[in-house]
Design an enzyme around this catalytic site. Sequence first.
Site, PDB file in Angstrom:
ATOM      1  N   LYS A  24       9.447 -10.617  39.740  1.00 21.62           N
ATOM      2  CA  LYS A  24       8.557 -10.141  40.801  1.00 21.62           C
ATOM      3  C   LYS A  24       8.920  -8.699  41.132  1.00 21.62           C
ATOM      4  O   LYS A  24       9.948  -8.434  41.746  1.00 21.62           O
ATOM      5  CB  LYS A  24       8.654 -10.991  42.067  1.00 21.62           C
ATOM      6  CG  LYS A  24       7.475 -10.697  42.991  1.00 21.62           C
ATOM      7  CD  LYS A  24       7.725 -11.014  44.445  1.00 21.62           C
ATOM      8  CE  LYS A  24       8.478  -9.947  45.190  1.00 21.62           C
ATOM      9  NZ  LYS A  24       7.781  -8.652  45.298  1.00 21.62           N
ATOM     10  N   GLY A  31      18.016  -5.435  46.522  1.00 16.59           N
ATOM     11  CA  GLY A  31      17.266  -5.073  47.724  1.00 16.59           C
ATOM     12  C   GLY A  31      18.197  -5.046  48.924  1.00 16.59           C
ATOM     13  O   GLY A  31      19.401  -4.818  48.790  1.00 16.59           O
ATOM     14  N   GLU A  59      22.512  -7.273  44.229  1.00 17.47           N
ATOM     15  CA  GLU A  59      22.927  -5.859  44.278  1.00 17.47           C
ATOM     16  C   GLU A  59      22.245  -5.282  45.509  1.00 17.47           C
ATOM     17  O   GLU A  59      21.019  -5.166  45.533  1.00 17.47           O
ATOM     18  CB  GLU A  59      22.512  -5.162  42.974  1.00 17.47           C
ATOM     19  CG  GLU A  59      23.298  -3.908  42.704  1.00 17.47           C
ATOM     20  CD  GLU A  59      22.576  -2.684  43.170  1.00 17.47           C
ATOM     21  OE1 GLU A  59      22.844  -2.262  44.329  1.00 17.47           O
ATOM     22  OE2 GLU A  59      21.748  -2.167  42.429  1.00 17.47           O
ATOM     23  N   CYS A  94      20.762   2.901  46.630  1.00 17.68           N
ATOM     24  CA  CYS A  94      21.660   1.979  47.316  1.00 17.68           C
ATOM     25  C   CYS A  94      23.059   2.582  47.418  1.00 17.68           C
ATOM     26  O   CYS A  94      23.811   2.258  48.325  1.00 17.68           O
ATOM     27  CB  CYS A  94      21.683   0.639  46.613  1.00 17.68           C
ATOM     28  SG  CYS A  94      21.883   0.798  44.848  1.00 17.68           S
ATOM     29  N   GLU A 113      22.324   1.764  56.862  1.00 10.36           N
ATOM     30  CA  GLU A 113      21.737   2.349  55.665  1.00 10.36           C
ATOM     31  C   GLU A 113      20.362   2.899  56.036  1.00 10.36           C
ATOM     32  O   GLU A 113      19.478   2.151  56.435  1.00 10.36           O
ATOM     33  CB  GLU A 113      21.610   1.279  54.575  1.00 10.36           C
ATOM     34  CG  GLU A 113      21.103   1.853  53.281  1.00 10.36           C
ATOM     35  CD  GLU A 113      21.033   0.822  52.167  1.00 10.36           C
ATOM     36  OE1 GLU A 113      20.615  -0.304  52.419  1.00 10.36           O
ATOM     37  OE2 GLU A 113      21.411   1.177  51.035  1.00 10.36           O
TER      38      GLU A 113
HETATM   39  P1  ADP Z   1      13.235  -2.951  50.718  1.00  8.90           P
HETATM   40  O1  ADP Z   1      13.422  -2.838  52.183  1.00  8.90           O
HETATM   41  O2  ADP Z   1      13.974  -1.989  49.935  1.00  8.90           O
HETATM   42  O3  ADP Z   1      11.792  -3.105  50.311  1.00  8.90           O
HETATM   43  P2  ADP Z   1      13.636  -5.736  50.353  1.00  8.90           P
HETATM   44  O4  ADP Z   1      14.916  -6.472  50.269  1.00  8.90           O
HETATM   45  O5  ADP Z   1      12.721  -6.031  51.493  1.00  8.90           O
HETATM   46  O6  ADP Z   1      14.020  -4.237  50.291  1.00  8.90           O
HETATM   47  O7  ADP Z   1      12.776  -5.920  49.019  1.00  8.90           O
HETATM   48  C1  ADP Z   1      13.304  -6.005  47.736  1.00  8.90           C
HETATM   49  C2  ADP Z   1      12.510  -7.046  46.961  1.00  8.90           C
HETATM   50  O8  ADP Z   1      12.678  -8.306  47.598  1.00  8.90           O
HETATM   51  C3  ADP Z   1      11.002  -6.800  46.906  1.00  8.90           C
HETATM   52  O9  ADP Z   1      10.514  -7.168  45.632  1.00  8.90           O
HETATM   53  C4  ADP Z   1      10.481  -7.725  47.993  1.00  8.90           C
HETATM   54  O10 ADP Z   1       9.144  -8.117  47.810  1.00  8.90           O
HETATM   55  C5  ADP Z   1      11.415  -8.907  47.836  1.00  8.90           C
HETATM   56  N1  ADP Z   1      11.508  -9.788  49.009  1.00  8.90           N
HETATM   57  C6  ADP Z   1      11.336  -9.467  50.313  1.00  8.90           C
HETATM   58  N2  ADP Z   1      11.470 -10.554  51.098  1.00  8.90           N
HETATM   59  C7  ADP Z   1      11.732 -11.613  50.289  1.00  8.90           C
HETATM   60  C8  ADP Z   1      11.975 -13.007  50.502  1.00  8.90           C
HETATM   61  N3  ADP Z   1      11.947 -13.547  51.710  1.00  8.90           N
HETATM   62  N4  ADP Z   1      12.228 -13.784  49.426  1.00  8.90           N
HETATM   63  C9  ADP Z   1      12.254 -13.256  48.191  1.00  8.90           C
HETATM   64  N5  ADP Z   1      12.028 -11.957  47.924  1.00  8.90           N
HETATM   65  C10 ADP Z   1      11.771 -11.132  48.944  1.00  8.90           C
END
Ligand code: ADP
Length: 493
Positions: free
Chosen positions: A190, A243, A265, A299, A396
């Site tokens: 994804k 993320g 990570e 990051c 951050e």
């Molecule tokens: P950022 O703030 O850098 O966008 P996120 O951690 O929100 O960081 O997003 C990183 C990835 O995690 C994206 O692909 C986002 O769609 C996905 N993501 C966000 N929330 C969830 C969740 N509850 N479960 C799984 N994946 C998620």
Amino acid sequence: MATVTQKPKQAKAPNIRQTQLLIDGEWVDAVSGKTFATINPATEEKIADVAEGDKADIDRAVKAARKAFETGPWSKMDARDRGRLMNKLADLVEANLEELAALETLDNGKPISDSRAADLPLVIDCLRYYAGWADKIHGETIPVRGNFFSYTLREPLGVVGQIIPWNFPLLMVAWKWGPALAAGCTIVMKPAEQTPLSCLRMAELAMEAGFPPGVINIVPGYGPTAGAALVEHPDVDKIAFTGEHRTAQLIMTNAAQTLKRLTFELGGKSPNVIFADADLDAAVAGAEFGLFFNQGQCCCAGSRVFVQQDVHEKFVEKLVSRASNRKLGDPFDPETTQGPQVDEAQFSKILSYIEKGRQGGAECLTGGERFGDKGFYVQPTVFNNVTDDMEIATDEIFGPVMSILPFKDVDEVVERSNKSMFGLAAAVWTRDVGKAHHFAKSVRAGTIWVNCYDVFDAAAPFGGFKMSGIGRELGEAALANYTELKTVTMSLD
Ligand code: ADP
């Protein structure tokens, strides 16, 4: 004879070729028929509508990945042939470098000179590095007691869910696909909702390279829907996530039900420490690059810049001059060194941290405002005399905001460097080898750079201590994330 240096070409926005989901080797719409818009952060205009995957699509993708893992040609393919496919993909990425670099710049906003010279070459190198590993993953024989022959096998882990962010969209694809494919896993990925386009184009190239259907499946969509469905799916063996740490906490909770393997990570608040005995110009350049590269959206950004008192004034003067001379503008202009932030949410978050910095009493030496009136641009911003407890020093920010913190001696700066819930990276600038080694040993972070910053190599492991992650990406270490160890013991009687 005089040599003429040619100015690099102004890049053009590419045609968008792929906006659907890739499931079982077919390009399909979402079951719901829904789409979402991906936005050009430099103009705030829509680039394209992309199919919005959800639970039903994740389920189809997982089924395809399971079938490919259990029964498809992938499961029977010799490891060396897996490696050949990966090399073929690397060749195709290289042949389409200009198009992919432009797609990355269009969707993410990063300067084309960075996409061309950093992101894409690192993607190609990572794929080739792991292609070389495909036929070198093996177990050991073990001298057990008694008349037995015991050995281990390192088998592919299975169906892996990979959830990636938007800051290095294609590079994150390569970091995730490389070890997974080398190990023989199948993938449901994804991409981030902000930047799905380059991942979809790379998946198209993977199909062209000849990866069998179901080995690589791509489901763009949102985190709480598509991402969460992947995390909760009972037939997914592992989640690899890059993320925010808060998202990782949610993923860990949601993955508990199915006891998935997890590697994370995550973020950081990395110290970049400049001692008085350092080559000051190199340290200034390293501090600028270490924080402002990729619009501060790294990051491992060196966002806490500790400067020893004796050189503090001189450092600040040089650094501010460099920061204020950064060239902001059209990311397709090869002279641009700083593009827009990825989206409005990040842009607003960064501006609110700048406000907190000012209100908290830090001295804003340059920047501190939006740049222009269109696109999510933030001026390169430098705060001086920041103290450890200010929010701009603990959180951050993920933007072009540097905090400069003066310090007196080694012990103090080591202690303050470690005073963070994060531990992703750290850097030290000094001509004293002993001091460099002491720092490297004492600071709790997954990567330590000495007299350099952001030096990445596919062979060198990367990942976090503390709340910056679990497990390591890149290098041989990442292969462990995608294999299960099996022990076979045979009676010799
Ligand atoms: P950022 O703030 O850098 O966008 P996120 O951690 O929100 O960081 O997003 C990183 C990835 O995690 C994206 O692909 C986002 O769609 C996905 N993501 C966000 N929330 C969830 C969740 N509850 N479960 C799984 N994946 C998620």
